[in-house]
Design an enzyme around this catalytic site. Structure first.
Site, short mmCIF file in Angstrom:
data_model
loop_
_atom_site.label_atom_id
_atom_site.label_comp_id
_atom_site.label_asym_id
_atom_site.label_seq_id
_atom_site.Cartn_x
_atom_site.Cartn_y
_atom_site.Cartn_z
N HIS A 171 90.44 143.41 72.81
CA HIS A 171 90.95 144.19 73.95
C HIS A 171 90.47 143.57 75.28
CE1 HIS A 171 91.90 148.16 75.96
NE2 HIS A 171 91.06 147.63 76.83
N GLU A 172 89.16 143.33 75.37
CA GLU A 172 88.59 142.82 76.62
C GLU A 172 89.04 141.38 76.90
OE1 GLU A 172 87.28 144.81 78.65
OE2 GLU A 172 87.07 146.47 77.26
N HIS A 231 92.30 141.27 78.70
CA HIS A 231 92.11 141.50 80.15
C HIS A 231 91.67 140.19 80.82
CE1 HIS A 231 92.54 145.80 80.23
NE2 HIS A 231 91.48 146.05 79.48
ZN LIG Z 1 90.71 147.88 78.81
#
Ligand SMILES: [Zn+2]
Length: 265
Positions: free
Chosen positions: A68-69, A72
Site C-alpha cells: 500500500h505505502e 504511494h
Molecule cells: Zn494510504
C-alpha cells in the site's frame, strides 16, 4: 508511539523501516489470530497449525501495508515529491513525504493509488483462495488467504475515511485545494474534518467499552486518538513549513496564479 525505528531493507530505492511499536502489533496480531479468529472459523485443527496461520497472517499484514505505502511512494516519485522512506508503526504505515505535493492533481493521484492497490491485491488474493479451494489446498492455506483478502479490503476502506492525513482526507484536501486554490485553507478544513472524525471514534470507543465490547472499544478509542492528533499535527506542520520557507509559499502562490490563469483561458 513514534520511537526508535529500525531499517530493514530497500525496495525500489525506498528505505523500509519498522518502528519498535510494530513488533508489539505483530505479536498482538499473531496472538489474536491464533487464539481467536482462526479457531473460530476453522475448527478442530492442531494448536500448532493455528500459530503458524497466525504468524503467516501477521507477515501478510506487514507485506500488505508495505505494498500500500509503496504505491504511494512510486506515485509521489512520478510527481517529483521527495520521499524519506516508508516506516511501519502500530497503526499501519506511513510513506514519509518531505514536502507538500506540487498541485492538487498530484495530491489526489498520490492518495488514491494506495486504497486502489489494496483493493486490487484483495481481489487477487480472493481469486487465489477460490482457486485453492477448487484444487483442494489445505484449509490452513486457504484460511490465511481468505483473511488477507479481507484485511486488504478493510485497509482500503479505513484509509478512504475523509479524515486528513488518511488517504481519503488527502483526496478531500486535493478537491478543496483545486476548488479554492488555497492549500492552507484546504488543509485547515480537511484537518478539522479529520480531527472531528477522530473525536467521534474516541466517543464511539468509550460507548462500546461501557456496552461490554472492551477490546473492540479500546481499539476504536486508540485509533480515534491517533487520527485526531495526526490531523492536528499535520496542519501545524504545514504552517511551520510555510513559516520557515517563505520562498516555498511564493512558489505556491505563483503556481496558484498560473493555475488560475490557465483556467480563465
Ligand atoms: Zn494510504
Amino acid at each position: 508511539m513514534f520511537g526508535r525505528s529500525v531499517s530493514l531493507f530497500k525496495l525500489f530505492g525506498f528505505e523500509i523501516k519498522v518502528d519498535i511499536s510494530w513488533l508489539i502489533l505483530a505479536a498482538l496480531v499473531t496472538w489474536s489470530l491464533a487464539s481467536g479468529l482462526f479457531p473460530e472459523y476453522y475448527k478442530h485443527l492442531p494448536a500448532a497449525s493455528y500459530w503458524w496461520m497466525g504468524a503467516t497472517g501477521a507477515v501478510g499484514l506487514f507485506l500488505s501495508i508495505i505494498f500500500h505505502e509503496l504505491s504511494h511512494s512510486l506515485m509521489a516519485r512520478r510527481y517529483g515529491i521527495s520521499m524519506k522512506g516508508i516506516t511501519l508503526f502500530i497503526f499501519g504505515g506511513v510513506a514519509e513525504m518531505e514536502d507538500d505535493p506540487p498541485n492538487s492533481k498530484a495530491e489526489f493521484l498520490t492518495a488514491i493509488v494506495g486504497p486502489l492497490s489494496s483493493i486490487l491485491i484483495g481481489i487477487v488474493l480472493f481469486l487465489i483462495k477460490l482457486w485453492g479451494e477448487i484444487s483442494g489446498w489445505p484449509v490452513t492455506v486457504t484460511g490465511v488467504l481468505s483473511y488477507l483478502a479481507w484485511l486488504n479490503i478493510v485497509l482500503a476502506a479505513f484509509n478512504l475515511l475523509p479524515a486528513f492525513p488518511l488517504d481519503g482526507g488527502r483526496m478531500l484536501r486535493s478537491a478543496l485545494w483545486s476548488w479554492k486554490k488555497d492549500l492552507r485553507w484546504a488543509t485547515n478544513i480537511a484537518a478539522n474534518v479529520g480531527s472531528g472524525l477522530g473525536l467521534m471514534l474516541v466517543i464511539g470507543g468509550i460507548v462500546s467499552i461501557f456496552m461490554g465490547n472492551v477490546i473492540g472499544g479500546l481499539w476504536w478509542f486508540m485509533i480515534g486518538l491517533f487520527v485526531r492528533s495526526a490531523a492536528q499535527r499535520s496542519y501545524q506542520q504545514l504552517l511551520a513549513r510555510n513559516l520557515f520557507h517563505p520562498e516555498k509559499k511564493m512558489e505556491l502562490n505563483d503556481f496558484e496564479k498560473k493555475d488560475l490563469r490557465s483556467e480563465k483561458s
